[in-house]
Design a protein around this motif. Structure first.
Motif, PDB file in Angstrom:
ATOM      1  N   VAL A  28       6.652  38.295 -20.859  1.00 56.76           N
ATOM      2  CA  VAL A  28       7.454  38.068 -19.558  1.00 56.76           C
ATOM      3  C   VAL A  28       8.036  38.559 -18.580  1.00 56.76           C
ATOM      4  N   ASP A  29       7.994  38.680 -17.736  1.00 54.97           N
ATOM      5  CA  ASP A  29       7.405  39.239 -16.145  1.00 54.97           C
ATOM      6  C   ASP A  29       9.019  39.018 -16.254  1.00 54.97           C
ATOM      7  N   ARG A  30       9.492  37.916 -15.949  1.00 52.27           N
ATOM      8  CA  ARG A  30      11.534  37.550 -15.275  1.00 52.27           C
ATOM      9  C   ARG A  30      11.680  36.715 -15.835  1.00 52.27           C
ATOM     10  N   VAL A  31      13.201  36.163 -16.215  1.00 52.04           N
ATOM     11  CA  VAL A  31      14.047  35.658 -17.084  1.00 52.04           C
ATOM     12  C   VAL A  31      14.894  35.180 -16.015  1.00 52.04           C
ATOM     13  N   ILE A  32      15.154  34.211 -16.028  1.00 54.09           N
ATOM     14  CA  ILE A  32      15.811  33.540 -15.903  1.00 54.09           C
ATOM     15  C   ILE A  32      17.212  32.702 -15.863  1.00 54.09           C
ATOM     16  N   ALA A  33      18.349  33.099 -16.180  1.00 55.31           N
ATOM     17  CA  ALA A  33      19.328  32.830 -16.921  1.00 55.31           C
ATOM     18  C   ALA A  33      20.785  32.122 -16.415  1.00 55.31           C
ATOM     19  N   VAL A  34      20.673  30.270 -16.974  1.00 53.25           N
ATOM     20  CA  VAL A  34      21.998  29.599 -16.094  1.00 53.25           C
ATOM     21  C   VAL A  34      22.789  29.179 -17.092  1.00 53.25           C
ATOM     22  N   ASP A  35      23.913  28.506 -16.518  1.00 51.83           N
ATOM     23  CA  ASP A  35      25.119  28.455 -16.838  1.00 51.83           C
ATOM     24  C   ASP A  35      25.800  28.054 -15.999  1.00 51.83           C
ATOM     25  N   ALA A  36      26.621  27.151 -16.631  1.00 52.57           N
ATOM     26  CA  ALA A  36      28.408  26.545 -15.778  1.00 52.57           C
ATOM     27  C   ALA A  36      29.022  27.373 -14.810  1.00 52.57           C
ATOM     28  N   VAL A  37      29.209  28.271 -16.213  1.00 55.10           N
ATOM     29  CA  VAL A  37      29.682  29.466 -16.302  1.00 55.10           C
ATOM     30  C   VAL A  37      29.551  30.922 -17.404  1.00 55.10           C
ATOM     31  N   GLU A  38      30.398  31.941 -16.281  1.00 56.14           N
ATOM     32  CA  GLU A  38      29.737  33.271 -16.239  1.00 56.14           C
ATOM     33  C   GLU A  38      29.913  33.958 -17.979  1.00 56.14           C
ATOM     34  N   VAL A  51      24.764  28.153 -12.079  1.00 58.66           N
ATOM     35  CA  VAL A  51      24.518  26.425 -11.986  1.00 58.66           C
ATOM     36  C   VAL A  51      24.816  25.553 -12.654  1.00 58.66           C
ATOM     37  N   ASP A  52      25.411  24.645 -12.855  1.00 58.73           N
ATOM     38  CA  ASP A  52      25.351  23.452 -13.691  1.00 58.73           C
ATOM     39  C   ASP A  52      24.135  22.494 -13.798  1.00 58.73           C
ATOM     40  N   ILE A  53      24.018  22.129 -14.145  1.00 57.86           N
ATOM     41  CA  ILE A  53      22.061  21.431 -14.961  1.00 57.86           C
ATOM     42  C   ILE A  53      22.689  19.973 -14.590  1.00 57.86           C
ATOM     43  N   ARG A  54      23.719  20.083 -14.571  1.00 57.31           N
ATOM     44  CA  ARG A  54      24.695  18.535 -14.311  1.00 57.31           C
ATOM     45  C   ARG A  54      23.405  18.164 -12.550  1.00 57.31           C
ATOM     46  N   ARG A  85      35.310  16.614 -25.512  1.00 58.83           N
ATOM     47  CA  ARG A  85      34.443  15.680 -25.317  1.00 58.83           C
ATOM     48  C   ARG A  85      33.754  15.177 -24.431  1.00 58.83           C
ATOM     49  N   THR A  86      34.136  14.882 -23.650  1.00 58.09           N
ATOM     50  CA  THR A  86      33.235  13.860 -22.699  1.00 58.09           C
ATOM     51  C   THR A  86      32.293  15.166 -22.355  1.00 58.09           C
ATOM     52  N   ALA A  87      33.013  16.505 -21.490  1.00 61.57           N
ATOM     53  CA  ALA A  87      32.503  16.670 -20.898  1.00 61.57           C
ATOM     54  C   ALA A  87      31.175  17.370 -21.596  1.00 61.57           C
ATOM     55  N   VAL A  88      31.131  17.731 -22.664  1.00 60.78           N
ATOM     56  CA  VAL A  88      29.500  18.157 -24.264  1.00 60.78           C
ATOM     57  C   VAL A  88      29.111  17.257 -23.452  1.00 60.78           C
ATOM     58  N   LYS A  89      29.161  15.658 -23.282  1.00 61.78           N
ATOM     59  CA  LYS A  89      28.643  14.534 -23.059  1.00 61.78           C
ATOM     60  C   LYS A  89      27.827  14.952 -22.355  1.00 61.78           C
ATOM     61  N   GLU A  90      28.727  14.837 -21.220  1.00 65.07           N
ATOM     62  CA  GLU A  90      27.993  14.948 -20.065  1.00 65.07           C
ATOM     63  C   GLU A  90      27.056  16.095 -19.816  1.00 65.07           C
ATOM     64  N   THR A  91      27.103  17.214 -20.266  1.00 65.76           N
ATOM     65  CA  THR A  91      26.395  18.699 -19.689  1.00 65.76           C
ATOM     66  C   THR A  91      24.914  18.104 -21.262  1.00 65.76           C
ATOM     67  N   VAL A  93      23.877  15.084 -21.992  1.00 67.78           N
ATOM     68  CA  VAL A  93      23.079  14.410 -21.405  1.00 67.78           C
ATOM     69  C   VAL A  93      22.340  14.055 -20.384  1.00 67.78           C
ATOM     70  N   ILE A  94      23.647  13.727 -19.438  1.00 61.88           N
ATOM     71  CA  ILE A  94      23.326  14.131 -18.225  1.00 61.88           C
ATOM     72  C   ILE A  94      22.570  15.133 -17.575  1.00 61.88           C
ATOM     73  N   GLY A  95      23.017  16.820 -18.291  1.00 56.93           N
ATOM     74  CA  GLY A  95      22.431  17.309 -17.601  1.00 56.93           C
ATOM     75  C   GLY A  95      21.098  17.922 -17.910  1.00 56.93           C
ATOM     76  N   THR A  96      20.369  17.214 -19.188  1.00 55.37           N
ATOM     77  CA  THR A  96      18.990  17.169 -19.173  1.00 55.37           C
ATOM     78  C   THR A  96      18.581  16.229 -18.718  1.00 55.37           C
ATOM     79  N   MET A  97      19.031  14.732 -18.158  1.00 58.53           N
ATOM     80  CA  MET A  97      18.172  14.598 -17.566  1.00 58.53           C
ATOM     81  C   MET A  97      17.660  14.922 -16.291  1.00 58.53           C
ATOM     82  N   GLN A  98      18.873  15.427 -15.564  1.00 55.63           N
ATOM     83  CA  GLN A  98      18.714  16.150 -14.271  1.00 55.63           C
ATOM     84  C   GLN A  98      17.842  17.176 -14.249  1.00 55.63           C
ATOM     85  N   LEU A  99      18.087  17.993 -15.568  1.00 50.80           N
ATOM     86  CA  LEU A  99      17.256  19.480 -15.845  1.00 50.80           C
ATOM     87  C   LEU A  99      15.760  18.609 -16.198  1.00 50.80           C
TER      88      LEU A  99
END
Length: 370
Positions: A28-38, A51-54, A85-91, A93-99
């Motif tokens: 592995v040369d580089r790892v890019i770590a992403v999340d909507a929260v620090e 970054v928010d994956i949504r 729960r609503t935010a979890v579901k959006e991340t 399902v919708i987050g997976t679709m966007q990703l």
């Protein structure tokens, strides 16, 4: 040039652990770590991008860093912080679709690893004794994280058809436990008293969080000779535990509730903070679920270090003592069970007897160790 790996959901402990582990891999040369929260934990030498994956911004991240391997961990049953729960579901399902849409448009992506769950099989009274990866569920999950996982896998299959050049690996993890476990079932086992469904003692499987990291690491690399790291794999530790065994080993008493009142269980647990105690979780604690892991060993080439019992023991140690000492709890349950059988003339139940025998052996071992 080595791999450029992007990991989602790094603000959680599991994501942070995987990032730190992958950084040590020479391939592995580089790892890019992403999340909507620090993240509150360290990520060592990884490049963190908030970054928010949504959002469409995830596509720019993939393209800018020429990512070739994506590990999608941001599929979970519990919120991070104050999200509900609503935010979890959006991340999920919708987050997976966007990703997946972003991965489809990024030509450098060649490998996709998705964290899923054995909850996609559901839990029903006529389920097979052991689920294979190809076994269809008797009834699809109707809500909660289980339904999210089913939808996520559907979108992943669509992506695999559109990008046949990408090696796609879906890992269906059993309930993840360990000292830092973050899951609805871990929250349930952390309660001082465990509500159960009267008359049922389900079989459960667990996978240790250390093994989860190891399996994810194996899946993101090129397959070793004689193995294949694309497709769908069940991941769990060897063996099973009955729910009654779990409560004894935790030293936590149970409160049996009649089946018609199971909806109340979920409502009450959500009130005290168990976020995703959906009807699917209740069905799991009614009928249980066991999966085959032969394909994980033979095709993926992975051998978990922890059995189901060892995983639960490590989780129990981190929980500390329960309301009752485990050996006292076991004796009390056995005495009540014997009294009920004597009064009601109950017939033999081989599965329960096997569970009691296993617990007796465990208590004997504990006594010898002491």
């Amino acid at each position: 040039m080595g791999k450029v790996v992007l990991v989602t959901g790094v603000a959680r402990q599991l994501g942070g652990r995987l990032v730190r582990r992958v950084l040590r891999d020479p391939e592995v040369d580089r790892v890019i770590a992403v999340d909507a929260v620090e993240p509150a934990h360290r990520l060592d030498g990884a490049r963190f991008i908030r970054v928010d994956i949504r959002s469409p911004a995830i596509g720019r991240v993939l393209a800018e860093h020429a990512v070739d391997t994506v590990v999608h961990l941001d599929v979970t049953g519990t919120p991070l912080g104050t999200g509900g729960r609503t935010a979890v579901k959006e991340t999920n399902v919708i987050g997976t679709m966007q990703l997946l849409g972003a991965c489809q448009k990024t030509p450098t992506v060649r490998r996709l690893v998705v964290k899923s769950s054995t909850s996609v099989y559901g839990s029903a009274p006529r389920d097979p004794a052991v689920f294979l990866e190809t076994t269809p569920p008797k009834s699809l999950p109707s809500g909660g994280f289980a339904k999210d996982a089913v939808e996520v896998e559907g979108y992943v299959r669509g992506f695999a058809r559109r990008r046949p050049d990408v090696a796609v690996c879906v890992l269906r993890f059993a309930n993840i436990l360990g000292p830092c476990a973050d899951s609805p079932l871990a929250e349930y086992f952390s309660l001082p008293v465990l509500p159960t469904v009267f008359g049922y003692d389900p079989r459960l499987q667990f996978v240790h969080e250390d093994d989860v990291v190891d399996v994810l690491r194996i899946a993101l690399h090129e397959p070793r000779p004689g193995t294949l790291n694309s497709g769908t794999f069940n991941v769990a530790g060897d063996g099973v535990l009955l729910l009654s065994q779990c409560s004894r080993r935790l030293g936590r008493p149970t409160v049996p509730v009649l089946l018609p009142a199971v909806t109340w269980i979920g409502t009450a647990l959500r009130t005290v903070g168990v976020t995703d105690f959906s009807p699917e979780q209740i069905r799991l604690l009614t009928h249980g679920r066991v999966v085959s892991t032969a394909r994980m060993r033979e095709t993926l080439g992975c051998e978990p270090k922890f059995t189901t019992a060892e995983t639960f023991a490590d989780f129990a140690r981190a929980q500390g003592p329960g309301l009752l000492p485990p050996h006292s709890m076991a004796r009390a349950v056995d005495r009540v069970g014997e009294r009920v059988r004597a009064l009601g003339g109950a017939g033999r139940d081989p599965e329960r007897e096997d569970g009691r025998a296993a617990d007796a052996a465990a208590r004997s071992d504990a006594g010898q160790g002491a």
